[in-house]
Design a protein around this motif. Structure first.
Motif, PDB file in Angstrom:
ATOM      1  N   TYR A   1      -4.057  -1.986  -1.799  1.00 52.52           N
ATOM      2  CA  TYR A   1      -4.734  -2.794   0.042  1.00 52.52           C
ATOM      3  C   TYR A   1      -3.647  -3.723   0.713  1.00 52.52           C
ATOM      4  O   TYR A   1      -2.655  -4.578   0.549  1.00 52.52           O
ATOM      5  CB  TYR A   1      -5.995  -3.623   0.179  1.00 52.52           C
ATOM      6  CG  TYR A   1      -6.270  -4.710  -0.164  1.00 52.52           C
ATOM      7  CD1 TYR A   1      -6.693  -5.119   0.683  1.00 52.52           C
ATOM      8  CD2 TYR A   1      -4.977  -5.844  -0.974  1.00 52.52           C
ATOM      9  CE1 TYR A   1      -7.059  -6.969   1.188  1.00 52.52           C
ATOM     10  CE2 TYR A   1      -5.513  -7.312  -1.621  1.00 52.52           C
ATOM     11  CZ  TYR A   1      -6.773  -7.872  -0.064  1.00 52.52           C
ATOM     12  OH  TYR A   1      -6.541  -9.538   0.007  1.00 52.52           O
TER      13      TYR A   1
ATOM     14  N   LYS B   1     -12.563   8.270   6.345  1.00 61.15           N
ATOM     15  CA  LYS B   1     -11.104   8.289   5.785  1.00 61.15           C
ATOM     16  C   LYS B   1     -10.389   9.042   6.332  1.00 61.15           C
ATOM     17  O   LYS B   1     -10.266   9.733   7.400  1.00 61.15           O
ATOM     18  CB  LYS B   1     -11.369   8.542   3.912  1.00 61.15           C
ATOM     19  CG  LYS B   1     -12.622   7.751   3.538  1.00 61.15           C
ATOM     20  CD  LYS B   1     -12.643   8.701   2.123  1.00 61.15           C
ATOM     21  CE  LYS B   1     -13.717   7.351   0.935  1.00 61.15           C
ATOM     22  NZ  LYS B   1     -13.719   7.500  -0.524  1.00 61.15           N
TER      23      LYS B   1
ATOM     24  N   THR C   1      -4.353   1.999  -6.973  1.00 58.08           N
ATOM     25  CA  THR C   1      -4.995   1.607  -5.457  1.00 58.08           C
ATOM     26  C   THR C   1      -3.601   0.130  -5.287  1.00 58.08           C
ATOM     27  O   THR C   1      -3.462  -0.603  -5.771  1.00 58.08           O
ATOM     28  CB  THR C   1      -6.690   1.103  -5.990  1.00 58.08           C
ATOM     29  OG1 THR C   1      -6.469  -0.130  -6.418  1.00 58.08           O
ATOM     30  CG2 THR C   1      -7.454   1.923  -6.441  1.00 58.08           C
TER      31      THR C   1
ATOM     32  N   THR D   1       1.050  -1.205   0.159  1.00 59.98           N
ATOM     33  CA  THR D   1      -0.212  -0.245   0.059  1.00 59.98           C
ATOM     34  C   THR D   1       0.849   1.225   0.262  1.00 59.98           C
ATOM     35  O   THR D   1       0.742   2.010  -0.422  1.00 59.98           O
ATOM     36  CB  THR D   1      -1.172   0.202   0.797  1.00 59.98           C
ATOM     37  OG1 THR D   1       0.148  -0.252   2.475  1.00 59.98           O
ATOM     38  CG2 THR D   1      -1.858  -1.528   1.021  1.00 59.98           C
TER      39      THR D   1
ATOM     40  N   SER E   1      -6.078   4.814  -2.210  1.00 62.33           N
ATOM     41  CA  SER E   1      -5.520   5.259  -3.566  1.00 62.33           C
ATOM     42  C   SER E   1      -4.771   6.093  -4.001  1.00 62.33           C
ATOM     43  O   SER E   1      -5.831   7.609  -2.510  1.00 62.33           O
ATOM     44  CB  SER E   1      -7.687   5.458  -3.850  1.00 62.33           C
ATOM     45  OG  SER E   1      -7.550   6.438  -4.742  1.00 62.33           O
ATOM     46  N   THR E   2      -4.140   6.429  -4.804  1.00 65.03           N
ATOM     47  CA  THR E   2      -3.509   7.700  -5.007  1.00 65.03           C
ATOM     48  C   THR E   2      -3.233   7.430  -6.384  1.00 65.03           C
ATOM     49  O   THR E   2      -3.245   7.330  -7.598  1.00 65.03           O
ATOM     50  CB  THR E   2      -1.919   6.744  -4.035  1.00 65.03           C
ATOM     51  OG1 THR E   2      -1.634   6.538  -2.959  1.00 65.03           O
ATOM     52  CG2 THR E   2      -0.571   8.213  -4.218  1.00 65.03           C
TER      53      THR E   2
ATOM     54  N   THR F   1      -3.137  10.829  -0.660  1.00 68.49           N
ATOM     55  CA  THR F   1      -3.464   9.623  -0.674  1.00 68.49           C
ATOM     56  C   THR F   1      -4.895   9.497   0.028  1.00 68.49           C
ATOM     57  O   THR F   1      -4.582  10.520   0.821  1.00 68.49           O
ATOM     58  CB  THR F   1      -2.265   8.798  -0.237  1.00 68.49           C
ATOM     59  OG1 THR F   1      -0.720   8.406  -1.084  1.00 68.49           O
ATOM     60  CG2 THR F   1      -2.678   7.434   0.421  1.00 68.49           C
TER      61      THR F   1
ATOM     62  N   TRP G   1      -2.492   7.169 -11.092  1.00 67.89           N
ATOM     63  CA  TRP G   1      -3.606   6.930 -10.261  1.00 67.89           C
ATOM     64  C   TRP G   1      -3.578   5.445  -9.964  1.00 67.89           C
ATOM     65  O   TRP G   1      -3.253   4.614 -11.469  1.00 67.89           O
ATOM     66  CB  TRP G   1      -5.048   7.130 -10.462  1.00 67.89           C
ATOM     67  CG  TRP G   1      -6.145   7.128  -9.785  1.00 67.89           C
ATOM     68  CD1 TRP G   1      -6.731   6.953  -8.505  1.00 67.89           C
ATOM     69  CD2 TRP G   1      -6.800   5.698 -10.156  1.00 67.89           C
ATOM     70  NE1 TRP G   1      -7.694   6.619  -8.294  1.00 67.89           N
ATOM     71  CE2 TRP G   1      -8.346   5.273  -9.030  1.00 67.89           C
ATOM     72  CE3 TRP G   1      -6.792   4.712 -11.215  1.00 67.89           C
ATOM     73  CZ2 TRP G   1      -9.176   4.264  -8.906  1.00 67.89           C
ATOM     74  CZ3 TRP G   1      -7.592   3.619 -10.454  1.00 67.89           C
ATOM     75  CH2 TRP G   1      -8.670   3.488  -9.778  1.00 67.89           C
TER      76      TRP G   1
ATOM     77  N   THR H   1      -7.551   0.154   2.575  1.00 66.22           N
ATOM     78  CA  THR H   1      -7.631   0.559   1.459  1.00 66.22           C
ATOM     79  C   THR H   1      -6.951   1.662   0.671  1.00 66.22           C
ATOM     80  O   THR H   1      -6.839   2.606   2.104  1.00 66.22           O
ATOM     81  CB  THR H   1      -7.989  -0.072   0.597  1.00 66.22           C
ATOM     82  OG1 THR H   1      -9.575   0.982   0.996  1.00 66.22           O
ATOM     83  CG2 THR H   1      -9.207  -1.274   0.901  1.00 66.22           C
TER      84      THR H   1
ATOM     85  N   ASP I   1      -7.580  -4.294  -7.931  1.00 59.85           N
ATOM     86  CA  ASP I   1      -6.717  -3.174  -7.621  1.00 59.85           C
ATOM     87  C   ASP I   1      -6.193  -2.804  -9.427  1.00 59.85           C
ATOM     88  O   ASP I   1      -5.894  -3.803  -9.451  1.00 59.85           O
ATOM     89  CB  ASP I   1      -5.497  -3.244  -6.928  1.00 59.85           C
ATOM     90  CG  ASP I   1      -5.805  -2.954  -5.675  1.00 59.85           C
ATOM     91  OD1 ASP I   1      -6.166  -2.243  -5.086  1.00 59.85           O
ATOM     92  OD2 ASP I   1      -5.569  -4.337  -4.551  1.00 59.85           O
TER      93      ASP I   1
END
Length: 786
Positions: free
Chosen positions: A549, A624, A547, A186, A570-571, A594, A545, A568, A526
């Motif tokens: 986990y 989040k 993701t 991650t 996401s960046t 992120t 972009w 999880t 992902d």
């Protein structure tokens, strides 16, 4: 930007000299690498061929050398790969005296944060861009950053402090690597790449000595190829006595290490279309913990809480206040790896990576000693944390790489199986006299309320299967300067285990006596999308972009083997890479955002239920969290022989509050990222001067960082830091018959700066405690090459 961690004028002077050339990545001279560690390899032959081509073109001495990477069976310039990455090459590791991953604790790569788990050198926490687990030591819990050895994931944080063998480079890929990397990356990935057998005779041997009784011996032997088989043998031994003296007679000092190992590699190339490489490594890591000091007294703590022997040691000490029983923690590791490569066609390659690894790690940690609780006359104290972990893993990865016209691709399948168990005990080892003016060792280990070994024990098993693919399309428009990459990975993780003992007895949960089971299964897809554009041949921009986990699990330090769910990430990231001024300047910039979901947060408590054990519960925070950052890398070669490098990382985080299971109130408490400074900077100066029959080389690096939090539920900062390392060598001295000699002097923490890299508390019963960085170390090495 200026270093905020020291008022030492030497620090300002040297930092200013490096910053006058702006700032950039210590390893940017090795530039950036592609998305896939297993689909990319830099070899000495690549670099030599590139240098020869430049020399033939008449520009070999102009600016910075090109760095060539073979990614998905194609050669590319690392500057053209659309991902933020730092690379520490062999010279970087030698100049900075990096002998294990723990030596990167000084911040050589600002986005990469390395720390021991509490005081234990045998277990290493690895984090990138703020994603750093505070406790990844349990057999059913995974790290947030994948660490790989020649493409094989190392599943446990235990063993990561072992000695490094003959390393070609360490690649630090930043941001989620959910598509092409093994599992649970991650925060990013750290890929350790060793040197392959060359098939030509060569011997490199180094011997050295240093302060604190340090000595080092290593040898690397390449044998001539025979029947298309090349063999390479590596051996290493690096040892240092403790830096803090233990006054209890016959007991080990604190902060010592003895790391040694052997590696055998063999590569068979029977034809141009097929090769096989087998590697075997075995190592032993013997360490003692870092000493934990009482750094202040809490204003509300009564004087009676402190035995007269207990001292407040506000600065780094070299002698304990109370001698303690202490012995070495021992880690034994061995592994087998088999890499196969087959080219059924010119533009197709099939790869296989098979690996088996086994780890057996013991832990003896009496580092906190008399500082763990208040003084009670004639009472036992000095909690000795005795823990052990046994783990074995098997992994198999198949890859297919290819190219068709404007499309390049890689795809494959991955399987990982791991089983392990751990146990722990926390007996007291010392007893006070009535006045606290003396303490004696208990004749046998006394466990207090806990009666038998072990205090806790658990087992765990993991199976992970993944299918992945990634393709890059370069459409025949805009002079082929536009590149679109799309990838994805489907992962299925399954875990099961049991807590078999807690507080010295068989667990009891909800009135039922017996093992407490844990079982979980998670499926995840992902995706990743990257759009890159080359405005000119020297400037490359990209947007990305993706993701990733980290699987769920259960913490064996929990009283009830409490399970937690996956987290999880996401960046979204944008970057620019440029080479300017006739390739004398290389500038790379990256900014990212992120977003976390269900982040795993740790809370801990001590002495629950009358036990000495530390209890840790892991929960998923609702809501989040975010981490935003900026990274700038710059390398400048203003004149021949002189290189200025550096790297800056800015990290800002905001995590959601979490429910502390040890708090009887219903209020949520703040949570924080750990071991991540808001500002971190690393700079270096390298100079090389031919002297006629020899070469003088000079290296100086400075590493600066703000303070950071060390516990996810505590808003207490460590100290800011300023560390300088240096090396001066006289090499390339001809000895005859092709042999050369090099003599080098080196130093780490040249100005003997001290800072708390770990600050605990404040405890209203006593005060605050913490651990300091290593003192100044220095030595001399001699190397012979044939």
């Amino acid at each position: 930007m200026r270093p905020t961690s020291s008022s030492d004028p030497r620090a300002w002077l040297l930092a200013g000299a490096a910053l006058s050339a702006m700032f950039g990545a210590t390893a940017v001279s090795a530039a950036e690498l592609s998305d896939s560690a297993t689909a990319a390899a830099i070899t000495s032959a690549d670099l030599a061929e590139t240098a020869r081509a430049e020399a033939e073109a008449g520009n070999a001495t102009v600016g910075l050398e090109s760095i060539v990477v073979t990614a998905q069976k194609r050669e590319t310039n690392l500057q053209e790969t659309p991902i933020a990455i730092s690379v520490l090459g062999g010279d970087d590791l030698k100049n900075r005296r990096v002998q294990s991953l723990l030596d990167l604790i000084d911040g050589s790569v600002p986005s990469l944060r390395i720390a021991p788990f509490f005081s234990r050198q045998s277990a290493v926490s690895v984090g990138i861009r703020g994603i750093v687990p505070s406790d990844a030591n349990q057999p059913s819990r995974d790290q947030g950053v994948g660490v790989y050895l020649d493409g094989v994931i190392l599943g446990r944080s235990q063993g990561l402090g072992a000695a490094l063998f003959d390393i070609e480079r360490i690649e630090v890929l930043k941001g989620p690597q959910g598509t092409l990397f093994g599992r649970n990356s991650t925060g990013g990935a750290v890929s350790i790449v060793t040197r392959e057998p060359s098939g030509k005779f060569g011997l490199r041997a180094t011997a050295g000595v240093g302060n604190y009784g340090a000595h080092r011996v290593e040898a690397h032997l390449d044998l001539p190829s025979w029947n298309n088989i090349a063999v390479k043998i590596d051996g290493v031994l690096t040892k240092r006595d403790g830096t803090v003296k233990n006054t209890l007679e016959g007991e080990d000092d604190f902060n010592a290490y003895d790391r040694r190992g052997l590696h055998l590699g063999a590569k068979w190339v029977p034809s141009d279309s097929f090769s096989a490489r087998y590697d075997f490594d075995i190592s032993q890591d013997r360490t003692t913990p870092i000493y934990v000091q009482l750094i202040d007294r809490h204003p509300s703590a009564p004087a009676a809480n402190f035995a007269p022997l207990v001292q407040v040691q506000a600065r780094r000490t070299d002698v304990v206040d109370v001698g303690l029983p202490q012995q070495e923690s021992i880690g034994n590791i061995h592994g087998h790896m088999l890499h196969l490569s087959w080219h059924p066609a010119d533009d197709i390659e099939v790869r296989s990576i098979s690996a088996y690894r086994k780890l057996d790690q013991s832990q003896f940690d009496n580092s906190i000693g008399a500082h763990s609780g208040r003084f009670v006359p004639n009472a036992q104290f000095a909690r000795y944390s005795l823990a052990s972990l046994r783990q074995e893993q098997f992994s198999q990865e198949l890859q297919v790489l290819g190219k068709f016209d404007s499309l390049e691709f890689v795809g494959g399948v991955f399987y990982y199986h791991e089983k392990g168990d751990d146990d722990a005990w926390s007996p007291n080892t010392m007893v006070w006299n009535a006045t606290g003016t003396a303490a004696t060792r208990l004749p046998t280990l006394a466990a207090g309320a806990a009666t038998v070994f072990p205090d806790r024990a658990s087992t765990a098993k993991t199976d992970s299967i993944a299918v992945f693919g990634q393709a890059t399309w370069t459409p025949p428009v805009l002079d082929e300067r536009l590149h679109l990459t799309v990838g994805g990975r489907y992962t299925s993780d399954k875990k099961e285990g049991a807590l078999t003992k807690v507080n010295g007895t068989v667990p009891v949960l909800n009135g039922v006596t017996g093992n407490i089971p844990f079982k979980g299964k998670w499926d995840r897809f992902d995706p990743m999308v990257t759009l890159a554009f080359d405005p000119t041949d020297a400037v490359h921009v990209y947007g990305r972009w993706g993701t990733a986990y980290r699987a769920g699990g259960a913490n064996s330090r929990s009283l009830a083997y409490r399970a937690f769910d996956p987290e999880t990430v996401s960046t979204i990231e944008g970057g620019i890479k440029a080479e300017l001024l006739d390739r004398r300047v290389r500038l790379n910039l990256a900014a990212y955002h992120t977003s976390f979901k269900d982040i795993q947060i740790d809370f801990n408590a001590v002495n629950l239920g009358g036990s000495n054990r530390t209890t840790i519960e892991t929960v998923n925070a609702a809501g989040k969290g975010t981490i935003d950052g900026f990274e700038a890398d710059l390398t400048i070669a203003p004149v021949e022989g002189l290189t200025l490098t550096g790297s800056y990382a800015y990290t800002k985080s905001k995590l959601p509050p979490a429910d502390n299971p040890f708090d009887t109130s219903t209020a949520l408490v703040p949570s924080y990222v750990v071991f991540t400074p808001k500002n971190a900077l690393s700079t270096a100066i390298d100079y090389e001067l031919p002297l006629g029959g020899a070469t003088l080389r000079f290296h100086l690096d400075g590493n600066f960082a703000d303070g950071y939090r060390v516990a996810s539920g505590t808003d207490v900062l460590s100290d800011p830091s300023t560390i300088f390392n240096g090396r001066i060598s006289l090499g390339d001295i001809e000895l005859g018959r092709g042999a050369t000699f090099e003599l080098a002097v080196w130093g780490r923490n040249l100005f003997n700066e001290d800072h708390l890299f770990y600050r605990g508390g404040p405890n209203p019963t006593l005060g605050s405690f913490g651990m300091f960085n290593d003192p100044r170390t220095y030595g001399v090495d001699a190397t012979v090459r044939f």
